[in-house]
Design a protein around this motif. Structure first.
Motif, PDB file in Angstrom:
ATOM      1  N   ASP A   1      25.681 -33.680  13.495  1.00 18.89           N
ATOM      2  CA  ASP A   1      25.825 -34.051  14.873  1.00 18.89           C
ATOM      3  C   ASP A   1      25.279 -32.922  15.892  1.00 18.89           C
ATOM      4  O   ASP A   1      26.139 -31.833  15.373  1.00 18.89           O
ATOM      5  CB  ASP A   1      27.349 -34.441  15.098  1.00 18.89           C
ATOM      6  N   PRO A   2      24.464 -33.099  16.666  1.00 17.69           N
ATOM      7  CA  PRO A   2      23.977 -32.079  17.365  1.00 17.69           C
ATOM      8  C   PRO A   2      24.909 -31.509  18.334  1.00 17.69           C
ATOM      9  O   PRO A   2      24.734 -30.372  19.047  1.00 17.69           O
ATOM     10  CB  PRO A   2      22.444 -32.629  18.057  1.00 17.69           C
ATOM     11  N   GLN A   3      25.892 -32.576  18.653  1.00 13.84           N
ATOM     12  CA  GLN A   3      26.986 -32.045  19.707  1.00 13.84           C
ATOM     13  C   GLN A   3      28.126 -31.252  19.261  1.00 13.84           C
ATOM     14  O   GLN A   3      28.864 -30.813  19.900  1.00 13.84           O
ATOM     15  CB  GLN A   3      27.301 -33.315  20.299  1.00 13.84           C
ATOM     16  N   ASN A   4      28.223 -31.534  17.918  1.00 18.45           N
ATOM     17  CA  ASN A   4      29.347 -30.829  17.182  1.00 18.45           C
ATOM     18  C   ASN A   4      28.964 -29.409  16.767  1.00 18.45           C
ATOM     19  O   ASN A   4      28.197 -29.280  16.040  1.00 18.45           O
ATOM     20  CB  ASN A   4      29.724 -31.766  16.012  1.00 18.45           C
ATOM     21  N   ARG A   5      29.705 -28.393  17.335  1.00 18.44           N
ATOM     22  CA  ARG A   5      29.623 -26.958  17.288  1.00 18.44           C
ATOM     23  C   ARG A   5      29.766 -26.716  15.541  1.00 18.44           C
ATOM     24  O   ARG A   5      28.827 -25.790  15.025  1.00 18.44           O
ATOM     25  CB  ARG A   5      30.404 -26.012  17.997  1.00 18.44           C
ATOM     26  N   ILE A   6      30.713 -27.147  15.014  1.00 23.50           N
ATOM     27  CA  ILE A   6      30.841 -27.205  13.409  1.00 23.50           C
ATOM     28  C   ILE A   6      29.915 -27.425  12.774  1.00 23.50           C
ATOM     29  O   ILE A   6      29.417 -26.624  11.715  1.00 23.50           O
ATOM     30  CB  ILE A   6      32.478 -27.610  13.089  1.00 23.50           C
TER      31      ILE A   6
ATOM     32  N   MET B   1      27.494 -27.746   1.408  1.00 23.95           N
ATOM     33  CA  MET B   1      26.973 -29.284   1.791  1.00 23.95           C
ATOM     34  C   MET B   1      28.255 -30.129   1.048  1.00 23.95           C
ATOM     35  O   MET B   1      28.494 -31.281   1.806  1.00 23.95           O
ATOM     36  CB  MET B   1      25.540 -29.797   1.018  1.00 23.95           C
ATOM     37  N   ILE B   2      28.550 -29.822  -0.153  1.00 23.35           N
ATOM     38  CA  ILE B   2      29.682 -30.692  -0.483  1.00 23.35           C
ATOM     39  C   ILE B   2      30.971 -30.750   0.502  1.00 23.35           C
ATOM     40  O   ILE B   2      31.537 -31.756   0.612  1.00 23.35           O
ATOM     41  CB  ILE B   2      30.146 -30.160  -1.882  1.00 23.35           C
ATOM     42  N   HIS B   3      31.206 -29.551   1.027  1.00 24.70           N
ATOM     43  CA  HIS B   3      32.305 -29.350   1.855  1.00 24.70           C
ATOM     44  C   HIS B   3      32.064 -30.201   3.176  1.00 24.70           C
ATOM     45  O   HIS B   3      32.928 -31.039   3.559  1.00 24.70           O
ATOM     46  CB  HIS B   3      32.367 -27.899   2.496  1.00 24.70           C
ATOM     47  N   HIS B   4      30.966 -30.282   3.732  1.00 25.47           N
ATOM     48  CA  HIS B   4      30.228 -31.076   4.698  1.00 25.47           C
ATOM     49  C   HIS B   4      30.440 -32.340   4.593  1.00 25.47           C
ATOM     50  O   HIS B   4      31.102 -33.335   5.361  1.00 25.47           O
ATOM     51  CB  HIS B   4      28.856 -30.632   5.267  1.00 25.47           C
ATOM     52  N   GLU B   5      29.951 -32.735   3.380  1.00 25.66           N
ATOM     53  CA  GLU B   5      29.980 -34.460   3.041  1.00 25.66           C
ATOM     54  C   GLU B   5      31.621 -34.953   2.775  1.00 25.66           C
ATOM     55  O   GLU B   5      31.647 -35.815   3.345  1.00 25.66           O
ATOM     56  CB  GLU B   5      29.185 -34.461   1.733  1.00 25.66           C
ATOM     57  N   ARG B   6      32.210 -34.026   2.311  1.00 28.50           N
ATOM     58  CA  ARG B   6      33.693 -34.609   2.134  1.00 28.50           C
ATOM     59  C   ARG B   6      34.302 -34.434   3.375  1.00 28.50           C
ATOM     60  O   ARG B   6      35.178 -35.389   3.651  1.00 28.50           O
ATOM     61  CB  ARG B   6      34.314 -33.365   1.087  1.00 28.50           C
ATOM     62  N   LYS B   7      34.234 -33.583   4.296  1.00 29.29           N
ATOM     63  CA  LYS B   7      34.997 -33.421   5.427  1.00 29.29           C
ATOM     64  C   LYS B   7      34.321 -34.619   6.416  1.00 29.29           C
ATOM     65  O   LYS B   7      35.340 -35.333   7.009  1.00 29.29           O
ATOM     66  CB  LYS B   7      34.574 -32.313   6.312  1.00 29.29           C
ATOM     67  N   GLU B   8      33.162 -35.173   6.293  1.00 28.65           N
ATOM     68  CA  GLU B   8      32.700 -36.242   6.949  1.00 28.65           C
ATOM     69  C   GLU B   8      32.994 -37.655   6.556  1.00 28.65           C
ATOM     70  O   GLU B   8      33.191 -38.491   7.406  1.00 28.65           O
ATOM     71  CB  GLU B   8      31.152 -36.031   7.426  1.00 28.65           C
ATOM     72  N   SER B   9      32.975 -37.660   5.233  1.00 25.20           N
ATOM     73  CA  SER B   9      33.252 -38.690   4.839  1.00 25.20           C
ATOM     74  C   SER B   9      34.867 -39.498   4.795  1.00 25.20           C
ATOM     75  O   SER B   9      35.117 -40.374   4.340  1.00 25.20           O
ATOM     76  CB  SER B   9      32.764 -39.016   3.540  1.00 25.20           C
TER      77      SER B   9
END
Length: 113
Positions: free
Chosen positions: A56-61, A99-107
């Motif tokens: 998400d381009p608006q999300n700083r994280i 990437m795994i952390h990002h995927e788990r956090k977003e799903s």
């Protein structure tokens, strides 16, 4: 005559030490170019996984995660060019972990500890 031998040996020894210690192949010093090797399967696989992620381009994280992943992928490419397999694998592992952390956090399937 003895000084001349010592001077020549010193110059030859210094030149060989510089050539070996620089990390470049001697053939590149002589102007012989070698074709660039293709990236390893691991590198292309991780880059393909990166292309599938959505940020998400608006999300700083998200932007911080994206820049860190890009940084580690760039490092892995650099290590790949220098045949530093251990360092390349470490950089790829770090990128994959993010990437795994990002995927788990977003799903929403992030396991609580």
């Amino acid at each position: 005559m003895n000084y001349l031998k010592i001077a020549v040996m010193t110059v030859l020894l210094t030149t060989s030490l510089v050539a070996l210690g620089s990390g470049k192949q001697i053939s590149s010093w002589l102007g012989e170019t070698q074709p660039m090797s293709k990236p390893s399967g691991d590198l292309t696989h991780v880059e393909a996984l990166y292309d599938e992620l959505e940020f998400d381009p608006q999300n700083r994280i998200h932007q911080i995660r994206k820049s860190r992943i890009e940084h580690y992928l760039q490092q892995a490419r650099s290590y790949e060019e220098n045949d530093w397999d251990y360092n390349r694998d470490e950089a790829l592992e770090r990128a994959q972990n993010i990437m795994i952390h990002h995927e788990r956090k977003e799903s929403g399937t992030y396991a609580s500890i």
